[in-house]
Design a protein around this motif. Structure first.
Motif, PDB file in Angstrom:
ATOM      1  N   HIS A 162     -15.844  10.952 -43.736  1.00 25.11           N
ATOM      2  CA  HIS A 162     -15.938  12.103 -42.847  1.00 25.11           C
ATOM      3  C   HIS A 162     -16.255  13.352 -43.649  1.00 25.11           C
ATOM      4  O   HIS A 162     -15.805  13.486 -44.774  1.00 25.11           O
ATOM      5  N   ASP A 211     -13.908  15.319 -37.482  1.00 25.77           N
ATOM      6  CA  ASP A 211     -13.241  14.102 -37.035  1.00 25.77           C
ATOM      7  C   ASP A 211     -14.251  13.001 -36.719  1.00 25.77           C
ATOM      8  O   ASP A 211     -13.989  12.093 -35.953  1.00 25.77           O
ATOM      9  N   GLU A 212     -15.421  13.116 -37.310  1.00 21.85           N
ATOM     10  CA  GLU A 212     -16.438  12.075 -37.117  1.00 21.85           C
ATOM     11  C   GLU A 212     -17.005  11.667 -38.460  1.00 21.85           C
ATOM     12  O   GLU A 212     -17.108  12.492 -39.372  1.00 21.85           O
ATOM     13  N   ASP A 228     -22.317   9.943 -37.405  1.00 23.16           N
ATOM     14  CA  ASP A 228     -22.439  10.531 -36.077  1.00 23.16           C
ATOM     15  C   ASP A 228     -23.439  11.683 -36.066  1.00 23.16           C
ATOM     16  O   ASP A 228     -24.058  11.975 -35.041  1.00 23.16           O
ATOM     17  N   GLN A 229     -23.582  12.341 -37.227  1.00 23.54           N
ATOM     18  CA  GLN A 229     -24.632  13.377 -37.321  1.00 23.54           C
ATOM     19  C   GLN A 229     -26.016  12.738 -37.220  1.00 23.54           C
ATOM     20  O   GLN A 229     -26.933  13.320 -36.653  1.00 23.54           O
ATOM     21  N   ARG A 263     -26.633  10.026 -35.510  1.00 20.22           N
ATOM     22  CA  ARG A 263     -26.793   9.646 -34.102  1.00 20.22           C
ATOM     23  C   ARG A 263     -27.338  10.824 -33.300  1.00 20.22           C
ATOM     24  O   ARG A 263     -28.302  10.692 -32.541  1.00 20.22           O
ATOM     25  N   ARG A 264     -26.738  12.003 -33.505  1.00 21.09           N
ATOM     26  CA  ARG A 264     -27.207  13.186 -32.773  1.00 21.09           C
ATOM     27  C   ARG A 264     -28.645  13.524 -33.149  1.00 21.09           C
ATOM     28  O   ARG A 264     -29.431  13.949 -32.310  1.00 21.09           O
TER      29      ARG A 264
END
Lengths: 272, 997
Positions: free
Chosen positions: A79, A84-85, A89-90, A92-93
């Motif tokens: 992380h 909290d990701e 996940d960055q 993914r966005r």
């Protein structure tokens, strides 16, 4: 659009970040930032602030667990400080926002092991194929002839037909998880670049196909065409003097690899 | 409890390592095996539950598309196999895979392992094949593992229970040593002092041992020591070890500093040190001659030499050798060789960005079929290990390997020579100060950055200052970790540009003792706190911590006000940085462990106390008779045999496995021509991607010529390096040289009865270096000598041929003017530029025929440099289409290579070869074809450039010998007719077959 901003991720054994950034600049990116993976982990840099993500070649973590395996593990599970990701996940966005990602060599190995390529049916983050050891069992640096699938949705290869680029890897053989993945890649034209013989036909013969890659696949894209991974190095051919026969052939001043970056810039400038 | 995770390729996938291993068992050991399957094993020594183990196995350790895993059982069904060999590391040896696996486990599980909890890697080789117990032992010990760094287990496959697999074994370092310091009594007899030096691997002579003893007898020294609380009349073990390292041949270059009486034909000449008399002097003279055009910026004083590249950047270059470690463990030795030399430009000035590597190897022939003396490895194994070590060191660091070569000679069985070079780019200004300067102020912190300290690489400096012998220490062998080093250099380049440190240097031979000891000279003293040094494991004695040559470390001087920001960025980038001492102006080198002082040496004694050597050299030229040359009956067969000779043949097998293009600046690659397989003369490289200015890198070496006269060996090395650079387009008036001497012991002794001759060879090589470099106007900017390249065991002595590698770096203003060696178009004219003389002494042609004779090539340096300037003029004016250096094997080889690299035929009239005063008819065909005269090139030009080219070069120094043809025939004729006709494909195949592994 406003300024087109590209980020080039370095650190931990990435080693093509300088020429990758150079190719971005030559292709017309307004603002190119080389940032270490540690800048992402500290939270100082966020992918969200950029439109073009470059994952350059190298030997992340020495490829000690298999190419880019330890690096993929870090994107999946580490992380950014205070977030909290996990870092992925960055990513993914980045894809959801319609931006472009290019991974070259070790960067391609990272993308495939994170499950971003070929991501058939939009199933990102599920590994559907891999890149493994060359059939010859050794690292090689050699220039190869490549043929472009003109029906591919890949935004990076639009308008291209054939080109030569160097491969510099020991783990470049593409292996799909199963026949369904392979047929989907073929039917949906998700292999925009293949290794070719002197006549320009895809080949399984060494050394024209330097690693024994299934179906002569040298590159993959996702179905949107915006995520692109390629084993040969387009950033290594941005000037004619990079070409191994430039002293004996008439070549344009600009190297053929640059078109790949120009395509991304054009797409992003048209769409953002 | 420790657990084993075994990872294998699924049965339907290619196991490339298994196939490669089976091939090498067959090819290298001549043993019949059906096939080999491999498994990667992770031994996890941490308290993990079953779920966590599965998360690791299925996560970072296994690629689900192609691999399977098993936890605490065998991943491979033993039943189809005959044998299992598992190879892992000995305790304390760098295990890069294990280190990455530990990091990945912590990331995956989201927690930090306790200190001492670890992951270790090993590899299983499952063998199907009818091998005896002895055979399988050979596979393990001669191919798969090296007992100095690895351990192995052999099991008949039938004895492995698949439900359990092999037991988990954790290679932990024992904690036997307490941090105690001994004091050592030197009031001993002479033979006892000599024995002590040998047993402790101090490599100190009797005179040096006595000089140390005398220091401790000095009343003033005794008083000072007593007041500091040290044993007053004898050294501590820390002090003795530090003195031995600092005074070693490796660090002090005592032979190059020695006073030499050189005797030749009854006349004795006194030389007050080879280094000041020849090398330093030649550079001073060249720089003076160049006047305002001098481009040297820092020579001999720093870790690498520095010249001006342009107004904004300097070019930094260093070449090192790593011979002794490579003899014991070729892979680890070469790997640490390359990552070690990387730290030289990185530790020069304020720190250079690393741009390219070079590698030059000298081996015994890989097809060696004679007995191998004890402790030596088979040359093929040395070759493969060294090749792979440099591959991993260079490729994983992201530094292209752009230039190199391999020379074979039987005598390199005794010690292989492994030369590794690195070039870098230094900003001309760093924070407003010149980039090549550095200083230290009293009060600055002594900071160690990078890897931790272990028992690896202890006594490297002293070990390499001796011959290889039965009890050479195995701890001198270690494995490099390019990724830890890359993290460190990534971080330090940022710290450099922030101006956070004042001084940076490498931690190489001699460890902290050497790096901080040298740094302390800048301000006149230091204090080192050994208990603060981060260790890989407990159990090191203080002197070991101080001397350890554990890799991937730099030493810095940091002003206290910058420490916080420096340390915080280091932590963020996963780089360890520790304050291990402080610089002072006390005049002393003081070492503490906790509160206690354990060593104190006056800086003057430490650095200048070593007694100077006085040596005698005597030159008696070898008596060689002119041999009778046999008439050549079959020229085609001879030409093919010559092309296939080890010293001439294609090295593509090695070159392909090195990344020679990373960083994007490649202009002339090591392999060029129509099919990218011709032998390039030199590398051309653009270090700044936005500029067309290019660096040229080349080298020359010809150890064979030392058998006749080391003077010619040295002069030809320089000339060959310069020719190679000029051939691709370098400006001959903007070159800098690096000299690397690798000699056999030239000090007369019982073990070296011919020391006076070998020293005379060294003197002559230095004289040649001086004369040639001064004539060519090439400053030497850096160099290194390795003087003990001998093997001595059980009465067998093998000494390497005296060798000097000369590396040249230069500049090409516009990369687009570069020239490659391949013939370009049918109809182009073929020229030989430079004069051919009957100079076949120690040539490849003689070696092919088993002949010996006098007449090594003489370097006519004044004529040559004039010719090189003219050739450069022609290249700059675009008159030259291809240009190839003419060296090993002579003209016939250079012509054939030019033709087949261009995939074109060639017709050559040897009677047109320019020979100067000797007219061509006085030389035989063989002399014309194979003489290795210096100062020559094969050039092709467009027919329309003929007049201008000939005018530029001058007609007396060139000959138009033929024409490039569109067919594939290579034809040699003279005025008596055609005597050789062969296709270029056949020639190329012969050239490629020898090392086509």
């Amino acid at each position: 659009m406003a300024k087109l901003r590209a980020i080039v991720i370095s650190g931990n054994g990435v080693n093509c970040e300088m020429e990758m950034a150079h190719a971005n600049r030559l292709a017309g990116v307004d603002d190119v930032r080389i940032a270490s993976i540690y800048d992402l982990l500290s939270g100082d840099v966020r992918l969200d602030d950029y439109q073009l993500l470059n994952m350059p070649g190298g030997f992340q973590d020495g490829d000690d667990l298999g190419s880019s395996k330890a690096a993929a593990n870090r994107y999946q599970h580490a992380h950014a400080q205070g977030a909290d990701e996990p870092i992925q996940d960055q990513l993914r966005r980045f894809i959801d926002d319609g931006k472009c990602i290019i991974g070259v060599c070790n960067g391609f190995q990272l993308l495939i092991k994170l499950g971003l390529l070929p991501a058939i049916d939009g199933k990102y983050f599920q590994q559907q194929a891999t890149l493994t050891f060359n059939d010859r069992g050794r690292f090689e640096d050699r220039w190869v002839r490549l043929v472009v699938d003109e029906q591919s949705p890949c935004v990076f290869t639009k308008g291209m037909h054939q080109l030569e680029l160097p491969v510099r890897h020991g783990e470049g053989k593409i292996v799909p998880a199963d026949d369904q993945v392979l047929s989907a890649v073929k039917e949906r034209h998700l292999a925009p670049i293949r290794y070719a013989d002197a006549e320009g036909n895809p080949t399984q013969d060494y050394p024209a196909n330097p690693n024994g890659s299934i179906d002569a696949i040298a590159a993959l894209c996702d179905e949107s065409g915006r995520v692109f991974g390629v084993m040969p190095h387009p950033e290594a051919f941005v000037h004619r003097t990079n070409h191994p026969r430039w002293t004996r052939e008439e070549l344009p001043e600009e190297g053929a690899g640059l078109a790949i970056f120009r395509n991304a810039v054009k797409y992003l400038k048209d769409n953002f | 409890m420790a657990h084993r995770i075994e990872v294998v390729f699924q049965p339907n996938q290619v196991d490339a390592l298994g196939e490669k291993t089976a091939g090498r068992i067959r090819h290298d050991l001549h043993l019949a095996v059906d096939h080999v399957r491999t498994a990667q094993v992770y031994t996890v020594d941490a308290d993990l539950n079953a779920d966590e183990l599965r998360d690791l196995a299925s996560g970072p350790y296994t690629d689900p598309i192609i691999q399977d895993y098993a936890i605490d059982k065998s991943a491979i069904d033993p039943s189809p196999f005959d044998w299992l060999i598992e190879v892992g590391f000995l305790p304390g040896v760098t295990d890069n895979v294990g280190r990455t696996a530990r990091e990945a486990a912590q990331v995956r599980l989201g927690r930090t392992f306790d200190e001492g909890r670890s992951v270790h890697s090993s590899i299983q080789y499952w063998i199907k094949g009818d091998l005896s117990d002895e055979d399988v032992e050979r596979v393990a010990s001669e191919l798969l593992a090296n007992k100095l760094i690895q351990r192995w287990t052999i099991r008949p496959a039938s004895q492995v229970d698949p439900a359990v697999g092999l037991p988990a074994v954790v290679p932990k370092v024992g904690t036997q040593d307490e941090p105690v310091v001994d004091s050592i009594n030197l009031e001993l007899k002479n033979d006892e002092l000599i024995a002590m030096s040998r047993e402790m691997t101090l490599a100190l002579s009797l005179a040096e041992m006595k000089a140390i003893r005398n220091h401790y007898r000095d009343k003033k020294v005794q008083l000072k020591r007593a007041s500091k609380g040290l044993p007053f009349d004898r050294p501590s073990d820390v002090e003795l070890e530090v003195l031995a390292q600092t005074w070693s041949e490796h660090c002090k270059h005592k032979i190059f500093a020695a006073k030499i009486a050189y005797e030749y034909e009854g006349i004795v000449e006194t030389i007050e040190g080879l280094f000041p008399t020849y090398i330093k002097a030649l550079t001073a003279k060249v720089r003076k001659n160049k006047g305002r055009k001098d481009y040297c910026q820092s020579v001999f004083t720093d870790n690498a030499g520095v010249i001006k590249f342009n107004d904004d950047f300097s070019l930094v270059m260093k070449v090192e050798t790593h011979n002794s470690p490579s003899a014991l463990d070729p892979y680890g030795g070469a790997l640490t060789g390359i990552v070690g030399v990387n730290r030289d430009p990185f530790g020069t000035g304020q720190g250079a960005k690393l741009c390219f590597n070079t590698d030059v190897f000298c081996f015994a022939p890989p097809d060696w079929d004679k007995p191998i003396p004890p402790r030596l490895l088979h040359p093929k194994r040395v070759f493969d290990g060294v090749r792979e070590g440099v591959e991993h060191g260079g490729n994983k660091s992201g530094i292209p390997t752009v230039n190199g070569s391999i020379v074979f000679d039987d005598r390199f069985l005794g010690k292989p020579l492994v030369f590794c070079g690195t070039g870098g780019l230094l900003p001309a200004k760093v924070n407003g100060k010149s980039g090549w300067d550095k200083t230290i102020k009293p009060g600055d912190m002594a900071v160690m950055v990078g890897g931790r300290v272990g028992a690896d690489g202890i006594h490297g400096a002293t070990f390499s200052s001796e011959e290889l012998r039965e009890d050479s220490p195995a701890t001198a062998v270690q494995i490099g970790d390019p990724i830890t080093q890359k993290r460190m250099t990534d971080f330090l380049l940022i710290a450099r540009d922030k101006g956070w440190y004042r001084f940076i240097t490498d931690n190489g031979a001699g460890g902290l003792a050497s790096s901080i000891g040298e740094m302390a000279r800048e301000c006149g003293g230091c204090e080192i706190y050994l208990d603060k040094v981060p260790l890989k494991y407990h159990g090191l004695r203080p002197w070991m911590i101080l001397l350890s040559e554990s890799q991937e470390r730099m030493s810095l001087a940091i002003p206290p006000e910058h420490w916080e920001e420096f340390h915080s960025l280091a932590k963020r980038m996963d780089v360890e940085a520790t304050v291990v001492g402080k610089f002072a102006e006390t005049g002393d080198f003081d070492v503490f462990f906790g509160e206690k002082i354990i060593a104190s040496l006056p800086m003057t004694f430490l650095h200048d106390g070593v007694p100077a050597m006085s040596l005698h050299a005597k030159w008696e030229p070898p008596q060689l008779a002119e041999p009778t040359l046999p008439a050549t009956s079959d020229w085609t067969a001879l030409l093919k045999r010559m092309l296939g000779r080890l010293n001439i043949c294609s090295k593509e097998y090695v070159v392909r496995q090195y990344d020679h293009e990373v960083q994007g600046g490649s202009v002339v690659k090591p392999l060029v021509g129509a099919h990218h397989d011709g032998p390039s003369d030199a590398a051309v490289w653009r270090p700044i991607l936005t500029s067309m200015e290019a660096v040229v890198v080349s080298h020359g070496l010809c150890p064979r010529y030392s058998d006749v006269d080391a003077y010619d060996m040295s002069a030809n090395s320089v000339d060959e390096a310069v020719r190679n650079a000029v051939a691709v387009g370098a400006d001959p008036d903007y070159l800098a040289g690096l000299d690397n001497f690798c000699w056999c012991d030239p000090v007369q002794s019982e073990n070296t009865p011919d020391g006076e001759y070998k020293l005379a060879q060294l003197v002559r090589a230095n004289k040649a270096l001086f004369n040639t470099c001064v004539a060519y106007g090439i400053p030497c900017i850096s160099g290194k000598d390795s003087m003990k390249n001998d093997y001595l065991m059980e009465g067998v002595k093998i000494s390497v041929p005296p060798t000097m590698l000369f590396t040249v770096v230069g500049k090409l203003e516009d990369a687009r003017k570069a020239v490659t060696m391949d013939a370009k178009s049918p109809g182009d004219l073929v020229y030989v530029v430079g004069l051919t003389r009957a100079e076949l002494g120690a040539s490849e042609y003689y070696a092919e025929l088993g002949l010996e004779g006098p007449g090594t090539p003489e370097v006519h340096y004044d004529d040559n440099i004039e010719l090189y300037r003219k050739l450069h003029e022609a290249i700059k004016n675009g008159l030259v289409r291809s240009c190839h250096d003419c060296s090993d094997g002579g003209l016939a080889i250079a012509l054939a290579e030019t033709a087949f690299a261009g995939d074109l035929g060639m017709r050559v009239d040897l009677s047109k070869v320019p020979t100067g005063a000797d007219s061509a008819w006085r030389l035989s065909r063989e002399q014309l074809a194979f003489s290795e005269s210096a100062g020559r090139f094969v050039v092709t030009i467009r027919p329309e450039s003929k007049a201008e080219f000939e005018k530029t070069i001058g007609r007396e120094r060139l000959g138009c010998v033929g024409e490039v043809s569109g067919d594939k025939d290579f034809v040699l004729h003279d005025n008596t007719g055609e005597f050789c006709r062969v296709t270029i494909d056949e020639l190329k195949a012969a050239w490629q077959a020898t090392l086509d592994y």
